[in-house]
Design a protein around this motif. Structure first.
Motif, PDB file in Angstrom:
ATOM      1  N   LEU A  26     -10.188  19.240  19.554  1.00 43.73           N
ATOM      2  CA  LEU A  26     -10.531  20.472  19.764  1.00 43.73           C
ATOM      3  C   LEU A  26     -11.762  20.286  18.245  1.00 43.73           C
ATOM      4  O   LEU A  26     -12.929  19.895  18.426  1.00 43.73           O
ATOM      5  CB  LEU A  26     -10.788  21.153  19.763  1.00 43.73           C
ATOM      6  N   ARG A  27     -11.172  20.221  16.887  1.00 44.43           N
ATOM      7  CA  ARG A  27     -12.372  19.995  15.884  1.00 44.43           C
ATOM      8  C   ARG A  27     -13.133  18.656  15.758  1.00 44.43           C
ATOM      9  O   ARG A  27     -13.816  19.127  15.471  1.00 44.43           O
ATOM     10  CB  ARG A  27     -11.333  19.868  14.716  1.00 44.43           C
ATOM     11  N   GLN A  28     -12.196  17.890  16.147  1.00 44.17           N
ATOM     12  CA  GLN A  28     -13.498  16.597  17.046  1.00 44.17           C
ATOM     13  C   GLN A  28     -14.469  16.749  17.419  1.00 44.17           C
ATOM     14  O   GLN A  28     -15.889  16.842  17.834  1.00 44.17           O
ATOM     15  CB  GLN A  28     -12.300  15.109  16.999  1.00 44.17           C
ATOM     16  N   LEU A  29     -14.236  17.623  19.041  1.00 47.16           N
ATOM     17  CA  LEU A  29     -15.044  17.456  19.667  1.00 47.16           C
ATOM     18  C   LEU A  29     -16.373  18.805  19.141  1.00 47.16           C
ATOM     19  O   LEU A  29     -17.069  18.983  20.125  1.00 47.16           O
ATOM     20  CB  LEU A  29     -13.931  18.740  20.635  1.00 47.16           C
ATOM     21  N   GLY A  30     -16.094  20.054  19.191  1.00 50.59           N
ATOM     22  CA  GLY A  30     -16.689  20.819  17.899  1.00 50.59           C
ATOM     23  C   GLY A  30     -18.016  19.169  17.204  1.00 50.59           C
ATOM     24  O   GLY A  30     -18.924  20.406  17.041  1.00 50.59           O
ATOM     25  N   ARG A  31     -17.641  18.443  17.025  1.00 47.34           N
ATOM     26  CA  ARG A  31     -18.760  17.723  15.640  1.00 47.34           C
ATOM     27  C   ARG A  31     -19.363  17.063  17.623  1.00 47.34           C
ATOM     28  O   ARG A  31     -20.656  16.260  17.054  1.00 47.34           O
ATOM     29  CB  ARG A  31     -18.164  16.451  16.037  1.00 47.34           C
ATOM     30  N   HIS A  32     -19.338  16.822  18.656  1.00 51.07           N
ATOM     31  CA  HIS A  32     -20.659  16.677  19.362  1.00 51.07           C
ATOM     32  C   HIS A  32     -20.836  17.739  20.365  1.00 51.07           C
ATOM     33  O   HIS A  32     -19.782  18.013  21.524  1.00 51.07           O
ATOM     34  CB  HIS A  32     -19.188  15.755  20.071  1.00 51.07           C
ATOM     35  N   PRO A  33     -21.949  18.302  20.198  1.00 51.99           N
ATOM     36  CA  PRO A  33     -22.760  19.698  21.085  1.00 51.99           C
ATOM     37  C   PRO A  33     -22.676  19.160  22.521  1.00 51.99           C
ATOM     38  O   PRO A  33     -21.554  20.070  23.270  1.00 51.99           O
ATOM     39  CB  PRO A  33     -23.131  20.814  20.449  1.00 51.99           C
ATOM     40  N   THR A  34     -22.558  18.013  22.963  1.00 49.88           N
ATOM     41  CA  THR A  34     -23.391  18.048  24.195  1.00 49.88           C
ATOM     42  C   THR A  34     -21.733  17.468  24.649  1.00 49.88           C
ATOM     43  O   THR A  34     -21.524  18.151  25.844  1.00 49.88           O
ATOM     44  CB  THR A  34     -24.023  16.418  24.135  1.00 49.88           C
ATOM     45  N   ALA A  35     -20.778  16.925  24.583  1.00 50.09           N
ATOM     46  CA  ALA A  35     -18.977  16.820  24.360  1.00 50.09           C
ATOM     47  C   ALA A  35     -18.275  18.152  25.458  1.00 50.09           C
ATOM     48  O   ALA A  35     -17.501  18.217  25.924  1.00 50.09           O
ATOM     49  CB  ALA A  35     -18.320  15.910  23.978  1.00 50.09           C
ATOM     50  N   LEU A  36     -19.117  19.293  24.303  1.00 52.50           N
ATOM     51  CA  LEU A  36     -18.584  19.577  23.930  1.00 52.50           C
ATOM     52  C   LEU A  36     -19.041  21.619  25.458  1.00 52.50           C
ATOM     53  O   LEU A  36     -18.212  21.914  26.041  1.00 52.50           O
ATOM     54  CB  LEU A  36     -19.226  20.741  22.890  1.00 52.50           C
ATOM     55  N   LEU A  37     -20.280  20.576  25.625  1.00 55.99           N
ATOM     56  CA  LEU A  37     -21.267  21.445  26.424  1.00 55.99           C
ATOM     57  C   LEU A  37     -20.607  21.370  28.164  1.00 55.99           C
ATOM     58  O   LEU A  37     -19.948  21.786  28.999  1.00 55.99           O
ATOM     59  CB  LEU A  37     -22.662  21.328  26.182  1.00 55.99           C
ATOM     60  N   GLY A  38     -20.422  19.518  28.435  1.00 56.98           N
ATOM     61  CA  GLY A  38     -19.979  19.119  29.746  1.00 56.98           C
ATOM     62  C   GLY A  38     -18.687  19.747  29.642  1.00 56.98           C
ATOM     63  O   GLY A  38     -17.633  19.949  30.809  1.00 56.98           O
ATOM     64  N   LEU A  39     -17.099  19.849  28.436  1.00 62.09           N
ATOM     65  CA  LEU A  39     -16.300  20.496  28.567  1.00 62.09           C
ATOM     66  C   LEU A  39     -16.267  21.828  29.569  1.00 62.09           C
ATOM     67  O   LEU A  39     -15.347  21.839  30.079  1.00 62.09           O
ATOM     68  CB  LEU A  39     -15.536  20.119  27.676  1.00 62.09           C
ATOM     69  N   VAL A  40     -17.063  22.552  28.696  1.00 57.37           N
ATOM     70  CA  VAL A  40     -16.904  24.017  28.797  1.00 57.37           C
ATOM     71  C   VAL A  40     -17.698  24.185  29.780  1.00 57.37           C
ATOM     72  O   VAL A  40     -17.270  24.713  30.980  1.00 57.37           O
ATOM     73  CB  VAL A  40     -18.106  24.297  28.017  1.00 57.37           C
ATOM     74  N   VAL A  41     -18.339  23.505  31.274  1.00 55.66           N
ATOM     75  CA  VAL A  41     -18.747  22.967  32.167  1.00 55.66           C
ATOM     76  C   VAL A  41     -18.143  23.197  33.095  1.00 55.66           C
ATOM     77  O   VAL A  41     -18.089  23.967  34.143  1.00 55.66           O
ATOM     78  CB  VAL A  41     -19.869  22.718  32.639  1.00 55.66           C
ATOM     79  N   LEU A  42     -17.076  21.855  32.764  1.00 56.37           N
ATOM     80  CA  LEU A  42     -15.744  21.280  33.541  1.00 56.37           C
ATOM     81  C   LEU A  42     -15.079  22.170  33.946  1.00 56.37           C
ATOM     82  O   LEU A  42     -14.641  22.682  35.272  1.00 56.37           O
ATOM     83  CB  LEU A  42     -15.820  19.687  32.640  1.00 56.37           C
TER      84      LEU A  42
END
Lengths: 299, 322, 325
Positions: A26-42
């Protein structure tokens, strides 16, 4: 130690390990805001699909003719109704179930089947590899959609058939990926070392090679998921996807075609919802690829 | 010929400032061969790259590099391009990756001549002749046949010779060689070193040879400079450094090399590991591993101290009475 | 005394089979890489046999073939006088290998604990607690701190990784270890540490080593006897001191003369060989070295392949100049 206690211990250990990994992830994910957004939407879509019976305001199949083609914003029907008076929102929520279920199941089956066959082919080579490779090349020569249409036309609509058609073509991608990765990993010294330590071929594949290729497989799975969902929607649009009556975005788009000038929301909304989902999946998949890959260049 | 004065190459990283090359001074006289010796990560390759200002981003150079009356670190990019390959040439470690695999070898050598304007309007045949004579000089057999071959058709030793032909095409005054024989078998290594020696004698080309192999340096170089953690810790004539090593690291290196002598003594390796270059203090970098370290060594920066004729080392013990 | 390991005419060929299309269109024939060609050696208990040669000579392939990591094409491997036809669990527990590349020989996805667990599980140690004890004691023996047990390979330096590789090999409690260029990728000072470690372990555990390397100084230092390989054949075999003082085979002489020496006094007259090291694909008939030999006897060298013959006591050479017995 009795077996029950062992099992609990094991489960806790797994949770802790995955928890630790999850934290780092999750920390790594935090550095990729677009990926995080994708995950949230999913995640939002997944929740909607999971809790559909509780969140959908109306029965997606029941329509009240009196309220046909009501525009969004009508009290009681937030997103409007379709041509037989069914609530759009409820149908969209239930449609998510179809798309996600078909998508995930197809991807998982393709992934498992393709990876296992690919790993075995890549490791042992020989006639098994030759036969499967040629067969996979044959399958790849068919355009996906045409192939799926063909299968569904013959088999008829339905969940199982749909999943079968999608899987039948998709496993090839995983096969080729796994095979290629296994071939290259197999020549690495650590594999030789594990053989020298007495591991059987099966254990070498499972415990030595597989952990090293799983990241590529997961990334591929994430990216294919979006494609499969779109294919399912396309098939439903053509009427050869799910059974008629089951709410699915593709068929909703098709249903709304006639009314597109008088009631744009009947076709447009399902399309929009589909686009957003696939976009989210792709963003997440891309981010996942970035996260998992450079971590591999550990030296 | 080439005078390097207080050369520093720093890389800012997330872990701190990495001083890949820290305060290096040395002098390369015409026709001499200096060996730059050290283990991996000591900064020897980076020193060569710094001389030609080929340091990768985000490296920053400071100091002075005097060549033919000019400070190379002050020169414009255009001026540097005229120096590189022409006045100062470089040969790299792995010839397979340095040669372009899609062009024929003869073409690549000719390109070097063309770029530096040494062929001008000469007809193609004359250019080819120049390349062939170069190939002969570096010892590539059947040059006219080999001219049209691709790098992968050459063996490792011949590829290295081809690289040297490219480097020598413009008659450079200085040749920088970064571990040119490390990737080669020992019999081929002997051939290549012999070739380098021949070039040095015939053309009076000054050379800087970077190697991790003290034996190669000992056989081949007039002077040896030992590097550790980015610093130059010892420099002097070969015989001096080998027989009277002044710096404990040099002594440690000499003690850890297996030698072919009558008695097979146990090796005495240097304990510990090479330090992390990020954020290294200005004190002696070797002190933590040094068996002869004094308390002062962790506080003061030893400068280059005298250890004999033309021989200096960076050790506090040499500063009057230990 | 029955030698611990004996190889009789061990052979390993690799066949390059062109695809049907290549054969039909380009007339490509099947080619053979004679990586190891009828090698016979005996390795005695407690000794270190050094195997030296340049790239392409087959030393690495020999090391792996005798451990059945490659299946031999022909020939036999005898362990304590008994023939071994394939790698049984018992054979694996007696004969182990240390690899050259410390970066590639450890699974990057596994912790040290898991890497060393593999051989321990093969040995039959099922209890995780007992395994942990073993692992800790192995790490200690190779000079690694116990707190590293849960680290991943990329967190270690080259020398430390090599130590992990050694610990893994020792986990099987072998008698015989093939050390395949164990120090070639390491820095000089680390090399010395690892060489010392291997020597200590040999003394402590009574191990027998087949030490493969291309660095002749290292071989000189560690070996009791030395075998020199060229293009898949052993060309000379003798006790270390003898081979370095009075090498007989022309290749050995050229090889030894090419070693750079730190000490200017220890230098030999350099013999420069013509040409390059050929590949073992479809080697020519006759003595494999004759095309580069500086003292060839002419026809006999070109046509007949010399056998490895005993010249005096323990010194064997494969050269027509020294027919021996």
């Amino acid at each position: 130690m009795d077996t029950v206690k062992t099992r609990w211990y094991f489960l806790l250990l797994m949770l802790r390990l995955s928890g630790a990994r999850l934290g780092a992830f999750l920390r790594q994910l935090g550095r990729h805001p677009t990926a995080l957004l994708g995950l949230v939407v999913l995640a939002v879509y997944l929740c909607a699909a999971l809790f559909a019976p509780w969140i959908a305001p109306h029965d997606p199949r029941q329509g009240d003719i009196a309220y046909r083609l009501e525009p969004p914003g009508t009290p009681g029907f937030v997103l409007g109704t379709d041509h037989v008076g069914r609530d759009m929102l409820s149908r969209l929520i239930y449609g998510a179930r179809v798309s996600l279920l078909v998508g995930f199941v197809s991807v998982i089956i393709s992934m498992v089947l393709g990876t296992v066959l690919g790993a075995v082919a890549g490791y042992f080579r020989g006639w098994f590899d030759q036969v499967l490779s040629r067969f996979s090349e044959l399958l790849m020569a068919f355009p996906f959609l045409i192939f799926a249409i063909g299968v569904m036309a013959i088999m008829g609509p339905g969940f199982v058939n749909l999943i079968g058609a999608l899987t039948f073509k998709s496993w090839v991608e995983f096969f080729r990926l796994a095979r290629g990765e296994v071939i290259s990993e197999k020549s690495r010294e650590y594999v030789e070392a594990s053989r020298a330590s007495g591991l059987s071929h099966a254990r070498v594949i499972l415990s030595e090679i597989l952990p090293n290729i799983i990241h590529s497989v997961i990334v591929l799975a994430t990216l294919r998921l979006g494609h499969l969902i779109i294919t399912e929607a396309s098939l439903s649009f053509l009427g050869i996807g799910v059974q008629p009556g089951v709410p699915a975005w593709g068929s909703m788009v098709n249903d709304g075609r006639e009314f597109i000038f008088v009631a744009w929301w009947t076709s447009t909304l399902p399309g929009l919802v589909l686009i957003v989902l696939v976009l989210a999946i792709n963003l997440f998949g891309e981010g996942l690829r970035d996260i998992l890959d450079p971590r591999l260049k550990l030296d | 010929m080439l005078e390097i004065s207080n050369l520093n190459t720093h890389f800012p990283t997330s872990r701190g400032l990495v001083k890949a090359v820290a305060g290096v001074d040395f002098l390369l006289e015409p026709g001499r061969i200096v060996g730059l010796v050290g283990e991996s990560g000591c900064g020897k390759s980076m020193t060569l790259l710094s001389i030609l200002r080929l340091v990768p981003y985000p490296g920053r150079l400071s100091g002075q590099i005097w060549f033919e009356g000019r400070d190379l670190l002050q020169e414009s990019p255009a001026a540097m391009r005229r120096v590189r390959g022409r006045a100062i040439a470089m040969v790299f470690q792995d010839p397979m990756t340095t040669l372009n695999p899609v062009f024929r070898v003869g073409e690549q050598i000719r390109e070097s001549l063309r770029i530096h304007g040494l062929v001008g309007r000469a007809p193609a045949r004359a250019q080819r002749e120049m390349v062939l004579s170069l190939m002969e000089e570096v010892g590539i057999p059947s040059p006219s046949a080999r001219y049209h071959q691709y790098p992968h058709e050459f063996s490792g030793g011949m590829q290295q010779r081809a690289l040297m032909a490219i480097a020598l095409a413009c008659q450079p005054k200085v040749l920088l060689a970064d571990e040119p024989t490390t990737a080669l078998d020992v019999t081929i290594q002997a051939q290549i070193l012999d070739l380098l020696r021949h070039i040095n004698r015939q053309r009076k080309t000054a050379m800087v040879l970077v190697t991790h192999d003290l034996a190669v340096a000992s056989e081949f170089c007039h002077e040896i400079a030992v590097m550790y953690a980015g610093r130059l810790v010892e420099i002097g004539p070969t015989r001096e450094v080998i027989y009277h090593p002044a710096h404990p690291y040099t002594r440690g290196l000499l003690g850890s090399i297996p030698r072919i002598t009558r008695e097979r003594a146990r090796l005495s390796p240097i304990p510990g590991n090479v330090p992390d270059l990020a954020g290294l203090a200005a004190t002696c970098a070797f002190a933590p591993r040094c068996a002869e370290a004094l308390p002062r060594c962790r506080e003061e920066d030893p400068g280059l101290c005298d250890a004999g004729p033309g021989h200096t080392a960076r050790c506090l013990r040499l500063k009057g009475g230990g | 005394m029955v030698p611990l390991v004996e190889l009789k005419e061990l052979t390993r060929f690799f066949y390059l089979r062109p695809t049907l299309l290549a054969r039909a269109l380009a007339g490509q024939r099947q080619r053979v890489i004679k990586a190891v060609d009828r090698v016979s050696l005996a390795i005695h208990q407690g000794e270190t046999l050094g195997l030296v040669g340049e790239s392409g000579c087959g030393k690495t392939t020999l090391g792996r073939t005798l451990l059945f990591l490659h299946q031999p094409t022909s020939g036999t491997v005898l362990y304590r006088g008994k023939e071994v036809t394939h790698a049984t669990r018992e054979f694996r527990s007696r004969a182990q290998i240390i690899f050259q590349n410390p970066y590639a020989s450890l699974n990057p996805r596994k912790k040290v604990r898991d890497i060393i667990s593999v051989p321990l599980i093969t040995r039959g140690i099922r209890d995780p607690f007992q395994r942990q004890q073993e692992i800790l004691s192995l790490l200690d023996r190779v000079g690694l701190s116990p707190r590293h047990i849960d680290n991943y390979p990329h967190q270690f330096s080259g020398g430390q990784r090599q130590r992990i590789g050694i610990a893994r090999a020792l986990a099987m409690q072998p008698e015989f270890v093939v050390a395949d260029e164990p120090v070639s990728s390491l820095d000089v000072s680390v090399q010395a540490q690892i060489i010392n470690l291997l020597e200590e372990l040999q003394q402590e555990l009574g191990l027998t080593f087949l030490f493969i390397a291309h660095d002749l100084s290292v071989i000189y230092h560690v070996s009791d006897r030395v075998a020199v390989m060229y293009l898949g054949r052993v060309v000379e075999l003798a006790p270390t001191a003898r081979i370095y003082e009075s090498p007989l085979h022309p290749y050995t002489r050229a090889l030894l003369s090419a070693i750079p020496s730190v000490d200017p006094g220890g230098r030999r007259e350099r013999i420069l060989l013509e040409g390059t090291v050929p590949t073992p694909i479809d080697p020519p008939g006759g003595c494999r070295f004759h095309s580069r030999c500086f003292c060839s006897l002419g026809d006999v060298c070109r046509e007949e392949e010399p056998r490895l013959a005993t010249v005096s006591g323990t010194h064997q050479v494969a050269c027509h100049r020294y027919p021996g017995e």
